[in-house]
Design a protein around this motif. Structure first.
Motif, mmCIF file in Angstrom:
data_model
loop_
_atom_site.group_PDB
_atom_site.id
_atom_site.type_symbol
_atom_site.label_atom_id
_atom_site.label_comp_id
_atom_site.label_asym_id
_atom_site.label_seq_id
_atom_site.Cartn_x
_atom_site.Cartn_y
_atom_site.Cartn_z
ATOM 1 N N ILE A 1 -27.047 68.210 94.225
ATOM 2 C CA ILE A 1 -27.478 67.699 92.924
ATOM 3 C C ILE A 1 -28.837 67.032 93.097
ATOM 4 O O ILE A 1 -29.020 66.170 93.976
ATOM 5 C CB ILE A 1 -26.454 66.694 92.374
ATOM 6 N N TYR A 2 -29.804 67.397 92.268
ATOM 7 C CA TYR A 2 -31.163 66.866 92.386
ATOM 8 C C TYR A 2 -31.220 65.431 91.884
ATOM 9 O O TYR A 2 -30.637 65.076 90.846
ATOM 10 C CB TYR A 2 -32.134 67.736 91.582
ATOM 11 N N ASP A 3 -31.932 64.589 92.642
ATOM 12 C CA ASP A 3 -32.119 63.182 92.285
ATOM 13 C C ASP A 3 -33.605 62.949 92.022
ATOM 14 O O ASP A 3 -34.419 62.920 92.964
ATOM 15 C CB ASP A 3 -31.645 62.286 93.430
ATOM 16 N N PRO A 4 -34.022 62.819 90.729
ATOM 17 C CA PRO A 4 -35.458 62.640 90.432
ATOM 18 C C PRO A 4 -36.054 61.406 91.100
ATOM 19 O O PRO A 4 -37.256 61.384 91.407
ATOM 20 C CB PRO A 4 -35.480 62.517 88.898
ATOM 21 N N ALA A 5 -35.238 60.393 91.341
ATOM 22 C CA ALA A 5 -35.777 59.159 91.920
ATOM 23 C C ALA A 5 -36.263 59.384 93.351
ATOM 24 O O ALA A 5 -37.286 58.826 93.765
ATOM 25 C CB ALA A 5 -34.716 58.065 91.885
ATOM 26 N N THR A 6 -35.548 60.178 94.091
ATOM 27 C CA THR A 6 -35.929 60.414 95.492
ATOM 28 C C THR A 6 -36.604 61.763 95.683
ATOM 29 O O THR A 6 -37.057 62.068 96.794
ATOM 30 C CB THR A 6 -34.686 60.364 96.389
ATOM 31 N N LYS A 7 -36.652 62.573 94.611
ATOM 32 C CA LYS A 7 -37.187 63.931 94.677
ATOM 33 C C LYS A 7 -36.490 64.745 95.777
ATOM 34 O O LYS A 7 -37.116 65.511 96.511
ATOM 35 C CB LYS A 7 -38.700 63.921 94.902
ATOM 36 N N GLY A 8 -35.204 64.549 95.845
ATOM 37 C CA GLY A 8 -34.388 65.283 96.811
ATOM 38 C C GLY A 8 -32.953 65.284 96.343
ATOM 39 O O GLY A 8 -32.648 64.995 95.179
ATOM 40 N N ALA A 9 -32.041 65.599 97.231
ATOM 41 C CA ALA A 9 -30.623 65.663 96.885
ATOM 42 C C ALA A 9 -30.040 64.263 96.784
ATOM 43 O O ALA A 9 -30.459 63.329 97.506
ATOM 44 C CB ALA A 9 -29.867 66.466 97.941
ATOM 45 N N GLN A 10 -29.095 64.114 95.868
ATOM 46 C CA GLN A 10 -28.362 62.852 95.791
ATOM 47 C C GLN A 10 -27.612 62.626 97.103
ATOM 48 O O GLN A 10 -27.120 63.564 97.728
ATOM 49 C CB GLN A 10 -27.375 62.882 94.623
ATOM 50 N N ARG A 11 -27.530 61.345 97.493
ATOM 51 C CA ARG A 11 -26.860 61.019 98.739
ATOM 52 C C ARG A 11 -25.397 60.675 98.480
ATOM 53 O O ARG A 11 -25.020 60.238 97.395
ATOM 54 C CB ARG A 11 -27.526 59.829 99.440
ATOM 55 N N LEU A 12 -24.582 60.864 99.507
ATOM 56 C CA LEU A 12 -23.191 60.434 99.427
ATOM 57 C C LEU A 12 -23.156 58.916 99.518
ATOM 58 O O LEU A 12 -23.535 58.336 100.532
ATOM 59 C CB LEU A 12 -22.381 61.038 100.584
ATOM 60 N N SER A 13 -22.678 58.284 98.477
ATOM 61 C CA SER A 13 -22.725 56.814 98.454
ATOM 62 C C SER A 13 -21.741 56.196 99.430
ATOM 63 O O SER A 13 -21.944 55.079 99.906
ATOM 64 C CB SER A 13 -22.419 56.319 97.034
ATOM 65 N N ASP A 14 -20.651 56.898 99.761
ATOM 66 C CA ASP A 14 -19.618 56.303 100.604
ATOM 67 C C ASP A 14 -19.605 56.874 102.022
ATOM 68 O O ASP A 14 -18.630 56.725 102.752
ATOM 69 C CB ASP A 14 -18.234 56.507 99.979
ATOM 70 N N PHE A 15 -20.697 57.525 102.426
ATOM 71 C CA PHE A 15 -20.713 58.097 103.774
ATOM 72 C C PHE A 15 -20.873 57.002 104.820
ATOM 73 O O PHE A 15 -21.681 56.078 104.665
ATOM 74 C CB PHE A 15 -21.851 59.111 103.926
ATOM 75 N N SER A 16 -20.096 57.108 105.879
ATOM 76 C CA SER A 16 -20.229 56.192 107.006
ATOM 77 C C SER A 16 -19.902 56.956 108.275
ATOM 78 O O SER A 16 -19.178 57.956 108.255
ATOM 79 C CB SER A 16 -19.287 54.990 106.859
ATOM 80 N N CYS A 17 -20.427 56.486 109.391
ATOM 81 C CA CYS A 17 -20.162 57.146 110.665
ATOM 82 C C CYS A 17 -18.690 56.993 111.031
ATOM 83 O O CYS A 17 -18.066 55.975 110.707
ATOM 84 C CB CYS A 17 -21.028 56.544 111.760
ATOM 85 N N PRO A 18 -18.121 57.967 111.703
ATOM 86 C CA PRO A 18 -16.715 57.860 112.115
ATOM 87 C C PRO A 18 -16.482 56.648 113.005
ATOM 88 O O PRO A 18 -17.301 56.332 113.880
ATOM 89 C CB PRO A 18 -16.476 59.168 112.892
ATOM 90 N N THR A 19 -15.384 55.968 112.782
ATOM 91 C CA THR A 19 -15.105 54.739 113.540
ATOM 92 C C THR A 19 -14.745 55.014 114.988
ATOM 93 O O THR A 19 -14.800 54.109 115.818
ATOM 94 C CB THR A 19 -13.955 53.969 112.871
ATOM 95 N N TYR A 20 -14.355 56.261 115.317
ATOM 96 C CA TYR A 20 -13.929 56.546 116.687
ATOM 97 C C TYR A 20 -15.110 56.740 117.636
ATOM 98 O O TYR A 20 -14.926 56.854 118.840
ATOM 99 C CB TYR A 20 -13.032 57.782 116.731
ATOM 100 N N LEU A 21 -16.342 56.799 117.128
ATOM 101 C CA LEU A 21 -17.496 56.972 118.004
ATOM 102 C C LEU A 21 -17.745 55.692 118.792
ATOM 103 O O LEU A 21 -17.746 54.592 118.246
ATOM 104 C CB LEU A 21 -18.739 57.333 117.193
#
Length: 479
Positions: free
Chosen positions: A111-131
């Protein structure tokens, strides 16, 4: 599994008659006939499987779901009994397994995000806790774009696997102390499937595989001198032919790579209008369906025949001396043959077309330069690669083993068993031209162990043990 009578798993301190394995030995005993006619009908059926999660690269266009459908089943029967009462027994069985796998291949759109001129980011993405280290997740946030799956755009594929198991067994009771058993096992299997289902042109990676497996054996067991000597003689033959054929044999395998900063679009390979690059009102060219890897073509034809001959001879002497000794000596020999033909998919090489030929090709990260993979299996006298359309080779192997062991149930100490043994193994492998490639003749394998049942003198013996073993094991080199 319907034809099995018992399964034994031997680990750690197994005795000297077992070898060519470092971790353990699985011993399977099949059912047999008797004076009583017996048999059964067996089967399983899987009516439903829950919907699985999709598997996809972060932010990229294709998502795959694998799901066994409701047509997965197996059906079997077996029957055993006398041909001549007390003298000749038979046992037969047949089992058929059918498995269908649904492959759901979906398309996702960013999905295009005009504010960033790129794709919308996943708001809830986080690195896996097992790393263990956050640096292992470095850069993933840049790929974690929000996506939406497009309805009605994906495809549904079906992989089909069928397996047929059969057994036929004759037991000749020549005398109460002498038996001869002949057995034949067959387990041919067919598979129609896809080499990969993610980031590929599915039709080009479809293949068919046929695996024909046959085993035959003869085994004599005799007891002599009032059961003080037991003799075992056996011969077995294994045959297996595996053929793999692509559904589109003229299509070479091509692997397209691109950097994540300048990815392909799925529309570069497939006609999906929703995935075409779009010029936004602010002049930004947006790629809604990025792809950093895409494959086309299966790659290999394969025709392989494997054969093994095995001969085993052993004798066990039972001696009563301060308890019962079971002294066993034996020899076994194996002859193996591997005949393999491999050929790349594609057509014969066209000097004017760098993407032709029976090869596997891939682009570099820029998506431009073409590299030829798997093309220098041989080299000319000047060191330059010889481009091969295919390969055929036959190699053989011989394995030998002799052993001597004693299992002593110590009479003066009820519950104490001492196992001691010695094994020698040798292996020779011959190349396609008949020359000896490998010769190993110094595998000396001692075995010693002690087991004590400390419950032997109680009212309920056999409920515990203390044991210790020392052994050396050698793994055979596969042919």
């Amino acid at each position: 599994q319907y034809f099995l009578r018992e399964i034994n798993v031997l680990t750690s301190g197994y005795q000297a008659e077992y070898g060519r394995a470092a971790g353990g030995v699985i011993s399977l005993a099949t059912k047999t006939g008797s004076n009583e006619l017996h048999g059964g009908l067996y089967g399983t059926f899987q009516p439903v499987q829950a919907a699985p999660n999709g598997v996809a690269r972060l932010g990229e266009a294709l998502v795959t779901r694998l799901r066994d459908n409701q047509n997965m089943f197996d059906l079997a029967f077996d029957l055993g009994g006398p041909i001549v009462r007390d003298r000749i027994w038979f046992y037969v069985g047949f089992a058929a397994t059918s498995q269908y796998q649904n492959i759901e291949r979906g398309v996702r759109q960013q999905i295009y995000d005009p504010a960033t001129k790129g794709a919308q980011r996943l708001s809830d993405f986080s690195c896996p806790t097992y790393l263990s280290n956050p640096s292992l997740c470095a850069g993933l946030q840049n790929s974690a774009a929000a996506t939406q799956e497009l309805d009605g755009i994906g495809s549904h594929l079906t992989a089909v696997r069928r397996l047929y198991n059969g057994i036929a067994k004759l037991q000749f009771n020549l005398h109460p102390d002498h038996t001869l058993t002949l057995m034949y096992l067959a387990s041919p299997a067919t598979l129609s499937s896809f080499y990969d289902t993610h980031a590929v042109d599915p039709a080009s990676v479809e293949f068919n595989r046929f695996d024909s497996v046959h085993d035959a054996s003869a085994r004599y067991l005799g007891k002599l001198f009032h059961h003080k000597l037991q003799v075992e003689l056996s011969y077995a033959f294994h045959y297996q032919r595996l053929t793999t054929t692509p559904s589109q044999p003229s299509v070479p395998q091509f692997i397209y790579n691109a950097a994540s900063t300048d990815p392909y679009s799925l529309s570069d390979f497939e006609d999906v209008p929703q995935c075409r690059r779009v010029t936004q009102p602010d002049g930004t060219v947006f790629n809604p369906c990025p792809m950093t890897t895409y494959r086309r073509g299966f790659g290999f034809h394969r025709d392989q025949t494997l054969m093994r001959h095995q001969a085993v001879a052993a004798a066990t002497l039972f001696v009563d001396l301060l308890g019962l000794h079971a002294i066993k000596a034996g020899f076994d020999f194996e002859y193996l043959n591997n005949d393999t033909t491999r050929q790349f998919s594609g057509t014969d090489l066209d000097p004017n077309d760098p993407s032709s030929g029976r090869r596997v090709y891939q682009t570099d990260a820029s998506g431009q330069a073409v590299q030829i993979l798997f093309s220098h299996a041989q080299r000319a006298a000047d060191g330059s690669p010889i481009l091969l359309n295919g390969f055929h080779g036959t190699n053989t192997g011989r394995s030998y083993a002799v052993y001597l062991r004693d299992s002593w149930s110590v009479g003066p100490i009820p519950g104490l068993v001492i196992n001691a043994g010695f094994r020698w193994e040798g292996q020779q492998l011959l190349a396609s031209d008949g020359t000896q490639a490998i010769s190993i003749l110094d595998n000396i394998a001692p075995r010693v162990g002690v087991v004590y049942d400390f419950t032997q003198l109680t009212s309920r013996p056999g409920r515990g043990k203390i044991f210790a073993n020392y052994a050396r094991f050698y793994q055979s080199i596969p042919l």
